[in-house]
Enzyme design. Structure first.
Site, PDB file in Angstrom:
ATOM      1  N   CYS A   1       0.826  -1.209   0.000  1.00  0.00           N
ATOM      2  CA  CYS A   1       0.000   0.000   0.000  1.00  0.00           C
ATOM      3  C   CYS A   1       0.862   1.261   0.000  1.00  0.00           C
ATOM      4  O   CYS A   1       1.942   1.284   0.576  1.00  0.00           O
ATOM      5  CB  CYS A   1      -0.868   0.042   1.244  1.00  0.00           C
ATOM      6  SG  CYS A   1      -1.875  -1.409   1.478  1.00  0.00           S
TER       7      CYS A   1
ATOM      8  N   ARG B   1       5.388  -0.433  -6.213  1.00  0.00           N
ATOM      9  CA  ARG B   1       5.323  -1.212  -4.979  1.00  0.00           C
ATOM     10  C   ARG B   1       4.271  -2.306  -5.048  1.00  0.00           C
ATOM     11  O   ARG B   1       4.252  -3.191  -4.209  1.00  0.00           O
ATOM     12  CB  ARG B   1       5.012  -0.295  -3.801  1.00  0.00           C
ATOM     13  CG  ARG B   1       6.091   0.742  -3.553  1.00  0.00           C
ATOM     14  CD  ARG B   1       5.627   1.759  -2.561  1.00  0.00           C
ATOM     15  NE  ARG B   1       5.456   1.185  -1.257  1.00  0.00           N
ATOM     16  CZ  ARG B   1       6.316   1.279  -0.268  1.00  0.00           C
ATOM     17  NH1 ARG B   1       7.420   1.953  -0.443  1.00  0.00           N
ATOM     18  NH2 ARG B   1       6.096   0.716   0.890  1.00  0.00           N
TER      19      ARG B   1
ATOM     20  N   TRP C   1      -3.326  -2.630  -1.339  1.00  0.00           N
ATOM     21  CA  TRP C   1      -2.983  -4.028  -1.621  1.00  0.00           C
ATOM     22  C   TRP C   1      -3.809  -4.833  -0.633  1.00  0.00           C
ATOM     23  O   TRP C   1      -3.576  -4.766   0.576  1.00  0.00           O
ATOM     24  CB  TRP C   1      -1.493  -4.235  -1.402  1.00  0.00           C
ATOM     25  CG  TRP C   1      -0.920  -5.518  -1.896  1.00  0.00           C
ATOM     26  CD1 TRP C   1      -0.495  -5.796  -3.161  1.00  0.00           C
ATOM     27  CD2 TRP C   1      -0.671  -6.691  -1.120  1.00  0.00           C
ATOM     28  NE1 TRP C   1       0.001  -7.069  -3.216  1.00  0.00           N
ATOM     29  CE2 TRP C   1      -0.092  -7.644  -1.981  1.00  0.00           C
ATOM     30  CE3 TRP C   1      -0.869  -7.036   0.211  1.00  0.00           C
ATOM     31  CZ2 TRP C   1       0.275  -8.910  -1.562  1.00  0.00           C
ATOM     32  CZ3 TRP C   1      -0.511  -8.301   0.638  1.00  0.00           C
ATOM     33  CH2 TRP C   1       0.062  -9.227  -0.249  1.00  0.00           C
TER      34      TRP C   1
ATOM     35  N   ASN D   1      -1.954   2.314   5.917  1.00  0.00           N
ATOM     36  CA  ASN D   1      -1.143   1.136   5.595  1.00  0.00           C
ATOM     37  C   ASN D   1      -0.943   0.347   6.871  1.00  0.00           C
ATOM     38  O   ASN D   1      -0.705   0.943   7.927  1.00  0.00           O
ATOM     39  CB  ASN D   1       0.242   1.537   5.076  1.00  0.00           C
ATOM     40  CG  ASN D   1       0.185   2.182   3.714  1.00  0.00           C
ATOM     41  OD1 ASN D   1      -0.859   2.233   3.086  1.00  0.00           O
ATOM     42  ND2 ASN D   1       1.334   2.694   3.263  1.00  0.00           N
ATOM     43  N   GLY D   2      -0.969  -0.972   6.780  1.00  0.00           N
ATOM     44  CA  GLY D   2      -0.759  -1.784   7.978  1.00  0.00           C
ATOM     45  C   GLY D   2      -1.993  -2.610   8.282  1.00  0.00           C
ATOM     46  O   GLY D   2      -2.916  -2.710   7.467  1.00  0.00           O
TER      47      GLY D   2
ATOM     48  N   GLU E   1      16.770 -19.212  -6.013  1.00  0.00           N
ATOM     49  CA  GLU E   1      16.511 -17.869  -6.531  1.00  0.00           C
ATOM     50  C   GLU E   1      15.977 -17.952  -7.969  1.00  0.00           C
ATOM     51  O   GLU E   1      15.045 -17.233  -8.335  1.00  0.00           O
ATOM     52  CB  GLU E   1      17.809 -17.047  -6.462  1.00  0.00           C
ATOM     53  CG  GLU E   1      17.734 -15.653  -7.022  1.00  0.00           C
ATOM     54  CD  GLU E   1      16.690 -14.760  -6.361  1.00  0.00           C
ATOM     55  OE1 GLU E   1      16.100 -15.142  -5.343  1.00  0.00           O
ATOM     56  OE2 GLU E   1      16.454 -13.670  -6.907  1.00  0.00           O
TER      57      GLU E   1
ATOM     58  N   LYS F   1      12.258 -16.640  -9.131  1.00  0.00           N
ATOM     59  CA  LYS F   1      12.076 -15.652 -10.211  1.00  0.00           C
ATOM     60  C   LYS F   1      11.091 -16.179 -11.254  1.00  0.00           C
ATOM     61  O   LYS F   1      10.216 -15.457 -11.710  1.00  0.00           O
ATOM     62  CB  LYS F   1      13.412 -15.336 -10.907  1.00  0.00           C
ATOM     63  CG  LYS F   1      14.411 -14.534 -10.128  1.00  0.00           C
ATOM     64  CD  LYS F   1      14.132 -13.057 -10.059  1.00  0.00           C
ATOM     65  CE  LYS F   1      13.507 -12.711  -8.733  1.00  0.00           C
ATOM     66  NZ  LYS F   1      14.406 -12.401  -7.654  1.00  0.00           N
TER      67      LYS F   1
ATOM     68  N   GLU G   1       7.490 -16.209  -9.785  1.00  0.00           N
ATOM     69  CA  GLU G   1       6.832 -14.925  -9.523  1.00  0.00           C
ATOM     70  C   GLU G   1       6.589 -14.128 -10.799  1.00  0.00           C
ATOM     71  O   GLU G   1       5.670 -13.315 -10.841  1.00  0.00           O
ATOM     72  CB  GLU G   1       7.596 -14.097  -8.488  1.00  0.00           C
ATOM     73  CG  GLU G   1       8.928 -13.585  -8.944  1.00  0.00           C
ATOM     74  CD  GLU G   1       9.639 -12.756  -7.886  1.00  0.00           C
ATOM     75  OE1 GLU G   1       8.978 -12.077  -7.095  1.00  0.00           O
ATOM     76  OE2 GLU G   1      10.888 -12.786  -7.857  1.00  0.00           O
TER      77      GLU G   1
ATOM     78  N   HIS H   1      15.376 -38.387  -2.852  1.00  0.00           N
ATOM     79  CA  HIS H   1      14.475 -38.558  -1.706  1.00  0.00           C
ATOM     80  C   HIS H   1      13.079 -38.040  -2.012  1.00  0.00           C
ATOM     81  O   HIS H   1      12.331 -37.718  -1.097  1.00  0.00           O
ATOM     82  CB  HIS H   1      15.073 -37.868  -0.473  1.00  0.00           C
ATOM     83  CG  HIS H   1      16.437 -38.389  -0.142  1.00  0.00           C
ATOM     84  ND1 HIS H   1      16.646 -39.628   0.412  1.00  0.00           N
ATOM     85  CD2 HIS H   1      17.670 -37.858  -0.361  1.00  0.00           C
ATOM     86  CE1 HIS H   1      17.943 -39.837   0.549  1.00  0.00           C
ATOM     87  NE2 HIS H   1      18.588 -38.773   0.077  1.00  0.00           N
TER      88      HIS H   1
ATOM     89  N   LYS I   1       6.378  -4.648  -3.924  1.00  0.00           N
ATOM     90  CA  LYS I   1       7.821  -4.423  -3.860  1.00  0.00           C
ATOM     91  C   LYS I   1       8.301  -4.401  -2.422  1.00  0.00           C
ATOM     92  O   LYS I   1       9.396  -4.843  -2.118  1.00  0.00           O
ATOM     93  CB  LYS I   1       8.176  -3.105  -4.566  1.00  0.00           C
ATOM     94  CG  LYS I   1       9.677  -2.828  -4.645  1.00  0.00           C
ATOM     95  CD  LYS I   1      10.385  -3.866  -5.484  1.00  0.00           C
ATOM     96  CE  LYS I   1      11.883  -3.732  -5.494  1.00  0.00           C
ATOM     97  NZ  LYS I   1      12.543  -4.987  -5.913  1.00  0.00           N
TER      98      LYS I   1
END
Ligand code: F6R
Length: 608
Positions: free
Chosen positions: A2, A27, A74, A100-101, A481, A485, A488, A504, A603
């Site tokens: 947000c 963001r 968001w 926000n929060g 990583e 990537k 996402e 395994h 972000k």
């Protein structure tokens, strides 16, 4: 996540607010809204689901008013709807809030207000705020906000407008960042300095537990209870405001190509190849301090956690100091044991990640020592740690982290060199490592200039229903990583496994045509990784292999071999990650995904 923007001054507020929201788009958000106090009295409000552009179309271009607030949401409490978008107002639309929060006790307060006859118009936790403030309001806006916040538990960065008090913004912070911009006869508010740079570089960072009254010519800060607080006005760094895509179609591609320079910036002035040593001034650790460290613990989330994993492995290997990387959200929730001789490193690009910040506070409350490894200067984690180093990536705008990862890893290698040199690493070996580090920007540049058969690998991945990434030692976090990537950005189901763990379980997923991405630099694990490659190949899997240039054996086993420059084995993540960044980028491009703003992601993740 947000975003908050506020303005009070003499120009029309709406263009300033919309411009600020656009600067916060990177963001991540799902809806947007604004509220502006009208010269005729009352507050004009608009909200839209989707992009800021949709909000801009919905707002009359000549909307009057020179004091307002705006928000990108968001979703957390309640779906992505126009009603749930911020701002939220009391029943008479006279008190307006953006937030926000997360308010932990909102449901209890909501039920109480409903019992008192209040009708709610959204499913959000935030909407309790304007109604609650209303119950305390008798003409003194600051007293009403204070009284309401005294009842609130949870995290917030918020801004409040009162229709009765044109020109006044009230802001309060507890766990969600806010920065006030100081102009000439005008003042600004934002959750992120990016929203302000076009208008002013002079800022005041509000701290947790503080409230600000913001007028065009006057900014006053107090504690939430009304105690005095003095802030100095700080100057924003030059890097803010320098974000544009230049010749690149996406920020992500630009940031991938900035890595030679961003890694150089991180190294600059810190590594001394002749002395075989390094210095991270911000850590303020003398050799005597270094030898007292008996354990290192990295704290981070997502990509930053992966960087921490690489750092921990390098430290154990070269400095022979026990080192671990912990997922910050898990660390903070399991009541960790903190030893005074352990050094904790909080690794974060944004410096605002709520889980990492929570882990920092958990270390501090137990008397432990935690240092920041952060990109954004002046961010909450950087300030909460008190000491630490900046990785100097420059602004990272694409949601998917790329250049921050390589700079985090670089900073952790520099720390490894310092720590190792204070212990068993010989001058000769330290010189070699330091020289190896200094050569990395050139290797990165060389690879990016000639990245190999990425399009062919992308064709395999984009047709796949599932892909596996694997690596050993420092290549395992690189594999993780790479999988993160691809997930996402391209939304291709995939996961990463250490090579040794293959037998395994994940080997059951191997079948003809299944793409497996293997990271196999020329290090001491190479032989065993080649055996694992044989095992998956025998089951029909197709191998996309990231290998050291000149390793013909690894290349010969691959369906798609991708060669990277040879480095010191421990430093290899700085080059082996590059093809994986490009694979994810190109796969997302081929599938027509929103590369810089992948769905559902933010972000900076400022909620837990
Ligand atoms: C992935 C990504 C995230 C972040 C994570 C931590 O591309 O960007 O996984 O790494 O949310 O963020 P910071 O580093 O800002 O603490």
């Amino acid at each position: 996540m947000c975003g908050i923007v506020g303005y009070t001054g003499s120009r029309a507020a709406t263009p300033v607010l919309l411009d600020g929201l656009r600067r916060l788009e990177y963001r991540g958000y799902d809806s947007a809204g604004l509220a502006v106090i009208q010269p005729t009295g009352g507050v004009a409000m608009r909200k839209e689901v989707g992009r800021v552009a949709a909000l801009a179309r919905a707002v009359p271009p000549d909307l009057p008013g020179s004091c307002g607030i705006a928000h990108t949401r968001w979703a957390t409490h309640g779906g992505v709807t126009q009603a749930n978008a911020h701002p939220h107002a009391d029943s008479e639309d006279r008190i307006v809030v953006i937030h926000n929060g997360i308010l932990d006790n909102s449901e209890v307060i909501r039920q109480r207000l409903i019992a008192d006859g209040v009708t709610f118009r959204s499913e959000t936790d935030t909407e309790v705020l304007p109604h609650l403030i209303r119950t305390f309001y008798d003409g003194d806006p600051v007293a009403a906000v204070r009284a309401a916040l005294a009842e609130i538990r949870g995290t917030y960065g918020l801004a409040v407008l009162f229709a009765d008090h044109p020109g006044l913004l009230i802001a309060a912070r507890n766990g969600s960042p806010l920065v006030i911009g100081v102009g000439e006869g005008e003042s600004f508010l934002a959750s992120d300095p990016h929203a302000l740079v076009k208008y002013t570089r002079r800022v005041i960072y509000l701290e947790d537990g503080e409230l600000a009254t913001i007028r065009p010519d006057e900014i006053a800060t107090t504690t939430l209870q009304g105690g005095g607080v003095n802030h100095t006005v700080e100057e924003l760094e030059a890097v803010y405001g320098s974000e544009d895509k230049g010749e690149f179609p996406h920020f992500m591609l630009k940031e991938i190509h900035e890595q030679p320079e961003s890694i150089s910036r991180c190294l600059r002035g810190r590594v001394q190849p002749r002395e075989g040593n390094a210095r991270l001034g911000g850590f303020d650790l003398s050799p005597a301090d270094l030898v007292r460290i008996d354990r290192v613990c990295m704290l981070g989330c997502g990509t930053s956690y992966h960087a921490g994993m690489v750092g921990a492995m390098a430290i154990e290997r070269l400095a022979r100091v026990p080192a671990v990387a912990e997922i910050a959200s898990e660390f903070r929730t399991r009541n960790p044991i903190i030893s005074p001789d352990t050094i904790h490193l909080a690794v974060s690009q944004s410096g605002e990640t709520a889980d990492t910040l929570g882990a920092v506070k958990e270390v501090q409350v137990k008397g432990g020592r935690v240092l920041g490894v952060v990109n954004v200067v002046g961010s909450t984690i950087a300030r909460t740690c008190g000491a630490g180093v900046y990785i100097h990536s420059g602004p990272e705008v694409a949601v998917a982290s790329t250049k921050a990862f390589t700079s985090q890893v670089t900073a952790l290698f520099i720390f490894t060199l310092m720590l190792a040199r204070s212990r068993s690493l010989s001058l000769h070996d330290a010189q070699r490592l330091a020289r190896g580090l200094m050569n990395i920007p050139e290797f990165v540049r060389a690879y990016l200039a000639s990245p190999g058969p990425i399009p062919e690998a992308v064709r395999l991945l984009t047709q796949a229903r599932y892909a596996l990434f694997m690596g050993r030692g420092v290549s395992f976090p690189v594999a993780k990583e790479g999988a993160l990537k691809l997930k996402e950005l391209a939304y291709i189901p995939c996961e990463a496994y250490p090579c040794g763990e293959m037998k395994h379980g994940p080997i059951a997923m191997m079948e003809p045509g299944r793409p497996v991405v293997v990271v196999v630099p020329d290090d001491e694990h190479r032989e065993r990784t080649l055996s694992n490659m044989q095992e998956v190949r025998a089951r029909g899997a197709v191998l996309i292999v990231v290998h050291t240039r000149g390793d013909d054996e690894a290349a010969a086993m691959a369906t798609i071999p991708i060669a990277v420059p040879a480095t010191d084995p421990v430093l290899s993540p700085l080059v082996t990650v590059l093809p994986l960044q490009l694979l994810a980028y190109q796969a997302a491009l081929a599938l027509g995904k929103d590369i810089d703003r992948p769905r559902n992601l933010a972000k900076s993740v400022t909620v837990e």
